[in-house]
Design an enzyme around this catalytic site. Structure first.
Site, PDB file in Angstrom:
ATOM      1  N   ILE A 254       0.839  -1.208   0.000  1.00  0.00           N
ATOM      2  CA  ILE A 254       0.000   0.000   0.000  1.00  0.00           C
ATOM      3  C   ILE A 254       0.867   1.250   0.000  1.00  0.00           C
TER       4      ILE A 254
ATOM      5  N   ASP B 130      15.130   1.384   9.872  1.00  0.00           N
ATOM      6  CA  ASP B 130      14.079   0.844  10.729  1.00  0.00           C
ATOM      7  C   ASP B 130      13.349   1.975  11.462  1.00  0.00           C
TER       8      ASP B 130
ATOM      9  N   ALA C  79       4.526  -1.586   8.791  1.00  0.00           N
ATOM     10  CA  ALA C  79       3.951  -2.509   9.770  1.00  0.00           C
ATOM     11  C   ALA C  79       4.296  -3.931   9.365  1.00  0.00           C
TER      12      ALA C  79
ATOM     13  N   THR D 261      -6.254  -0.126  10.314  1.00  0.00           N
ATOM     14  CA  THR D 261      -7.103  -1.134   9.673  1.00  0.00           C
ATOM     15  C   THR D 261      -8.476  -1.243  10.346  1.00  0.00           C
ATOM     16  N   ASP D 262      -9.454  -1.709   9.599  1.00  0.00           N
ATOM     17  CA  ASP D 262     -10.783  -1.954  10.185  1.00  0.00           C
ATOM     18  C   ASP D 262     -10.764  -3.125  11.165  1.00  0.00           C
ATOM     19  N   GLU D 263      -9.687  -3.921  11.133  1.00  0.00           N
ATOM     20  CA  GLU D 263      -9.634  -5.096  12.012  1.00  0.00           C
ATOM     21  C   GLU D 263      -9.562  -4.732  13.490  1.00  0.00           C
TER      22      GLU D 263
ATOM     23  N   TYR E 185      -1.958  -9.598  15.171  1.00  0.00           N
ATOM     24  CA  TYR E 185      -1.796  -8.455  14.253  1.00  0.00           C
ATOM     25  C   TYR E 185      -2.736  -7.316  14.611  1.00  0.00           C
TER      26      TYR E 185
ATOM     27  N   LYS F  90      -2.106  -3.365  15.993  1.00  0.00           N
ATOM     28  CA  LYS F  90      -2.572  -2.170  15.270  1.00  0.00           C
ATOM     29  C   LYS F  90      -3.475  -1.338  16.184  1.00  0.00           C
TER      30      LYS F  90
ATOM     31  N   ASN G 161      -7.445  -4.073   1.152  1.00  0.00           N
ATOM     32  CA  ASN G 161      -6.968  -3.528  -0.124  1.00  0.00           C
ATOM     33  C   ASN G 161      -6.650  -4.643  -1.121  1.00  0.00           C
TER      34      ASN G 161
ATOM     35  N   ARG H 125      -2.325 -14.723  -3.626  1.00  0.00           N
ATOM     36  CA  ARG H 125      -1.965 -16.136  -3.435  1.00  0.00           C
ATOM     37  C   ARG H 125      -2.736 -17.023  -4.404  1.00  0.00           C
TER      38      ARG H 125
ATOM     39  N   ASN I 285     -15.348 -14.810   0.748  1.00  0.00           N
ATOM     40  CA  ASN I 285     -14.127 -15.334   0.124  1.00  0.00           C
ATOM     41  C   ASN I 285     -14.430 -16.325  -0.994  1.00  0.00           C
TER      42      ASN I 285
HETATM   43  P1  NAD Z   1       3.196  -4.798   3.539  1.00  0.00           P
HETATM   44  O1  NAD Z   1       3.520  -5.921   4.471  1.00  0.00           O
HETATM   45  O2  NAD Z   1       3.019  -5.071   2.084  1.00  0.00           O
HETATM   46  O3  NAD Z   1       4.332  -3.662   3.668  1.00  0.00           O
HETATM   47  C1  NAD Z   1       4.889  -3.274   4.889  1.00  0.00           C
HETATM   48  C2  NAD Z   1       6.149  -2.459   4.607  1.00  0.00           C
HETATM   49  O4  NAD Z   1       6.684  -2.005   5.869  1.00  0.00           O
HETATM   50  C3  NAD Z   1       7.265  -3.269   3.932  1.00  0.00           C
HETATM   51  O5  NAD Z   1       7.840  -2.516   2.884  1.00  0.00           O
HETATM   52  C4  NAD Z   1       8.269  -3.510   5.057  1.00  0.00           C
HETATM   53  O6  NAD Z   1       9.611  -3.631   4.587  1.00  0.00           O
HETATM   54  C5  NAD Z   1       8.082  -2.258   5.903  1.00  0.00           C
HETATM   55  N1  NAD Z   1       8.492  -2.461   7.310  1.00  0.00           N
HETATM   56  C6  NAD Z   1       8.139  -3.485   8.126  1.00  0.00           C
HETATM   57  N2  NAD Z   1       8.730  -3.341   9.338  1.00  0.00           N
HETATM   58  C7  NAD Z   1       9.452  -2.189   9.275  1.00  0.00           C
HETATM   59  C8  NAD Z   1      10.263  -1.477  10.208  1.00  0.00           C
HETATM   60  N3  NAD Z   1      10.466  -1.953  11.459  1.00  0.00           N
HETATM   61  N4  NAD Z   1      10.840  -0.313   9.822  1.00  0.00           N
HETATM   62  C9  NAD Z   1      10.661   0.159   8.572  1.00  0.00           C
HETATM   63  N5  NAD Z   1       9.907  -0.468   7.631  1.00  0.00           N
HETATM   64  C10 NAD Z   1       9.314  -1.629   7.989  1.00  0.00           C
HETATM   65  O7  NAD Z   1       1.899  -4.116   4.170  1.00  0.00           O
HETATM   66  P2  NAD Z   1       0.632  -3.421   3.445  1.00  0.00           P
HETATM   67  O8  NAD Z   1      -0.378  -4.448   3.166  1.00  0.00           O
HETATM   68  O9  NAD Z   1       1.111  -2.536   2.369  1.00  0.00           O
HETATM   69  O10 NAD Z   1       0.082  -2.534   4.673  1.00  0.00           O
HETATM   70  C11 NAD Z   1       0.563  -1.210   4.885  1.00  0.00           C
HETATM   71  C12 NAD Z   1      -0.178  -0.587   6.048  1.00  0.00           C
HETATM   72  O11 NAD Z   1      -1.560  -0.544   5.779  1.00  0.00           O
HETATM   73  C13 NAD Z   1      -0.036  -1.334   7.369  1.00  0.00           C
HETATM   74  O12 NAD Z   1       0.079  -0.391   8.407  1.00  0.00           O
HETATM   75  C14 NAD Z   1      -1.323  -2.120   7.488  1.00  0.00           C
HETATM   76  O13 NAD Z   1      -1.646  -2.364   8.840  1.00  0.00           O
HETATM   77  C15 NAD Z   1      -2.296  -1.159   6.843  1.00  0.00           C
HETATM   78  N6  NAD Z   1      -3.501  -1.745   6.248  1.00  0.00           N
HETATM   79  C16 NAD Z   1      -3.407  -2.754   5.339  1.00  0.00           C
HETATM   80  C17 NAD Z   1      -4.551  -3.249   4.717  1.00  0.00           C
HETATM   81  C18 NAD Z   1      -4.478  -4.349   3.666  1.00  0.00           C
HETATM   82  O14 NAD Z   1      -5.498  -4.751   3.156  1.00  0.00           O
HETATM   83  N7  NAD Z   1      -3.313  -4.835   3.288  1.00  0.00           N
HETATM   84  C19 NAD Z   1      -5.794  -2.715   5.055  1.00  0.00           C
HETATM   85  C20 NAD Z   1      -5.863  -1.685   6.002  1.00  0.00           C
HETATM   86  C21 NAD Z   1      -4.707  -1.207   6.577  1.00  0.00           C
HETATM   87  O1  TDX Z   2      -4.998 -18.693   1.335  1.00  0.00           O
HETATM   88  C1  TDX Z   2      -5.861 -18.034   1.918  1.00  0.00           C
HETATM   89  N1  TDX Z   2      -7.150 -18.503   1.951  1.00  0.00           N
HETATM   90  C2  TDX Z   2      -8.158 -17.844   2.568  1.00  0.00           C
HETATM   91  O2  TDX Z   2      -9.299 -18.320   2.566  1.00  0.00           O
HETATM   92  C3  TDX Z   2      -5.569 -16.770   2.573  1.00  0.00           C
HETATM   93  C4  TDX Z   2      -4.167 -16.227   2.554  1.00  0.00           C
HETATM   94  C5  TDX Z   2      -6.614 -16.108   3.177  1.00  0.00           C
HETATM   95  N2  TDX Z   2      -7.868 -16.621   3.193  1.00  0.00           N
HETATM   96  C6  TDX Z   2      -8.973 -15.829   3.790  1.00  0.00           C
HETATM   97  C7  TDX Z   2      -8.710 -15.251   5.170  1.00  0.00           C
HETATM   98  C8  TDX Z   2      -9.513 -13.964   5.141  1.00  0.00           C
HETATM   99  O3  TDX Z   2     -10.877 -14.238   5.474  1.00  0.00           O
HETATM  100  O4  TDX Z   2      -9.146 -14.704   2.940  1.00  0.00           O
HETATM  101  C9  TDX Z   2      -9.459 -13.517   3.687  1.00  0.00           C
HETATM  102  C10 TDX Z   2      -8.405 -12.460   3.421  1.00  0.00           C
HETATM  103  O5  TDX Z   2      -7.186 -12.902   4.002  1.00  0.00           O
HETATM  104  P1  TDX Z   2      -5.861 -11.986   4.015  1.00  0.00           P
HETATM  105  O6  TDX Z   2      -5.495 -11.625   2.634  1.00  0.00           O
HETATM  106  O7  TDX Z   2      -4.853 -12.670   4.868  1.00  0.00           O
HETATM  107  O8  TDX Z   2      -6.397 -10.624   4.697  1.00  0.00           O
HETATM  108  P2  TDX Z   2      -7.052 -10.282   6.129  1.00  0.00           P
HETATM  109  O9  TDX Z   2      -6.685 -11.273   7.152  1.00  0.00           O
HETATM  110  O10 TDX Z   2      -8.499  -9.983   5.894  1.00  0.00           O
HETATM  111  O11 TDX Z   2      -6.245  -8.923   6.463  1.00  0.00           O
HETATM  112  C11 TDX Z   2      -6.021  -7.931   5.418  1.00  0.00           C
HETATM  113  O12 TDX Z   2      -6.935  -6.866   5.536  1.00  0.00           O
HETATM  114  C12 TDX Z   2      -6.822  -6.012   6.633  1.00  0.00           C
HETATM  115  C13 TDX Z   2      -4.597  -7.393   5.491  1.00  0.00           C
HETATM  116  O13 TDX Z   2      -3.655  -8.461   5.364  1.00  0.00           O
HETATM  117  C14 TDX Z   2      -4.365  -6.618   6.760  1.00  0.00           C
HETATM  118  O14 TDX Z   2      -3.062  -6.034   6.761  1.00  0.00           O
HETATM  119  C15 TDX Z   2      -5.400  -5.516   6.834  1.00  0.00           C
HETATM  120  O15 TDX Z   2      -5.285  -4.850   8.055  1.00  0.00           O
END
Ligand code: NAD
Ligand code: TDX
Length: 336
Positions: A16, A62, A84, A125-127, A152, A156, A182, A195, A251
């Protein structure tokens, strides 16, 4: 309204964060970005290729490193904090790095922002709100009580509490956004949608947890970026904004849609062990953000967004191929 010229983006080499950096460079021509990223397994320098050198400074470091923050933060007008540990399944297997990066890291950044009077936007996050029942008409709002389920989401939630306290007690100019799930380009292949796409591309079968009826509220990462920019520049200090695009889907539906779009049979997948503590449903009411800041999502056609995402993984096999085997070996170990 703030017009920041020099921003620090933590975690800007991740999914993100990198999408946000590309969005800022393309849409805000006067802004210089300094990315601070530790390049963990989830961070990739490649995610920032193509950005003109004069727009971006990359710092490999870091967020827990207070001395490094002391060098970087005085130069910046604002910190946008994405860094994160982000994956629930990893947090269940080994929570320690989640406490360190998500809690301690956010604390160190807040302290730096406090010392230098720096604007701070925290990405969450909404979690943090826990989960909803499938038949509950409610959605999460800014007033929903915190009730995180996983290591996790509890780290957060902790980081959000620190931000609120640093605003109220020390007057740090801070805002928080809590966004739903996202999807889009450059998401790590440990996550659900990438995946399954890369399983199909490598001839493996997709894996669905539990009964597959868990609901996630999907938003395209570019819409998350535009919302964060709106909050950074027009948000009110101390306020929280929920970000979502009315994208609730279970899902099983999402997986069947991926299979169908990739020319596979709708039943060509494996049911696997459920995630412990698996949240049932997330749903975001983003009316505050829409009403107060005028934000609207642009990617409202999920099928179109999914097709573009599938195409991105087809076109960028070099980006993910090297990690695929290790990611799947780790899941296989967990029966997933
Ligand atoms: P990601 O795991 O793809 O990326 C995390 C990044 O943070 C990586 O580039 C990693 O190298 C860096 N990082 C980790 N530890 C670090 C440290 N100690 N110092 C400096 N950099 C560090 O994560 P993402 O999915 O892009 O999520 C980004 C943010 O958005 C997070 O805060 C997550 O909680 C939040 N978020 C994610 C989602 C989602 O659907 N993925 C939804 C809502 C909120
Ligand atoms: O192989 C899989 N099969 C499956 O059924 C995986 C990897 C996940 N799942 C399910 C678990 C969840 O219900 O799919 C849904 C989405 O899983 P994830 O991609 O792991 O996301 P989730 O746990 O919902 O969390 C994501 O959204 C909120 C992000 O990873 C978080 O960083 C964010 O805060």
């Amino acid at each position: 309204a703030l017009a920041p010229r020099r921003i620090i983006v933590t975690g800007g080499a991740g999914f993100i964060g990198s999408n946000f950096v590309h969005w800022v460079v393309e849409n805000q021509s006067e802004v210089h970005v300094t990315v601070l990223d530790a390049l963990t397994y989830a961070g990739n320098r490649e995610n920032l290729v193509g950005i003109p050198e004069d727009r971006l400074t990359f710092v490999h470091g870091d967020i827990c490193d207070a001395a490094l923050l002391e060098e970087l933060v005085p130069e910046a007008d604002a910190i946008v904090h994405f860094a994160a540990e982000s994956h629930n399944d990893n947090s269940i297997a080994d929570p320690a790095p989640f406490v360190r990066t998500n809690v301690e890291g956010t604390f160190q950044l807040l302290e730096a922002a406090r010392r230098h009077g720096t604007r701070f936007h925290h990405i969450s996050t909404d979690e943090v709100y826990g989960d909803l029942a499938l038949d509950d008409p409610a959605r999460f709002t800014e007033e929903t009580p915190y009730r995180p389920s996983s290591p996790y989401s509890s780290t957060k939630a902790s980081s959000d509490m620190l931000v609120r306290a640093w605003h109220r007690t020390y007057g740090v100019d801070a805002t928080i956004s809590n966004c739903s799930n996202n999807y889009g380009p450059r998401q790590h292949i440990e996550k659900f949608i990438p995946r399954q796409i890369t399983n199909i591309l490598t001839g493996a079968r997709p894996k669905l947890y539990g009964d597959g009826l868990n609901v996630r509220d999907w938003i395209h990462t570019e819409d998350h970026s535009s919302a964060v920019w709106a909050i950074l520049t027009q948000g009110v200090a101390g306020e929280t904004y929920l970000i979502g695009a009315d994208g609730e889907r279970n899902n099983l539906e999402v997986l069947r849609s991926i299979l169908q779009r990739m020319g596979r049979d709708a039943d060509d997948f494996d049911w696997v062990r459920d995630r412990p503590g698996h949240d049932r449903r997330y749903a975001i009411d983003s009316s505050k953000l829409r009403r107060e800041l005028g934000w609207r999502p642009r990617h409202t056609d999920f099928s179109e967004g999914l097709d573009e995402t599938i195409q991105w993984y087809r076109d960028n096999e070099d980006w993910w191929r090297g990690q695929k085997e290790a990611v799947e070996a780790k899941y296989a170990n967990q029966g997933q």
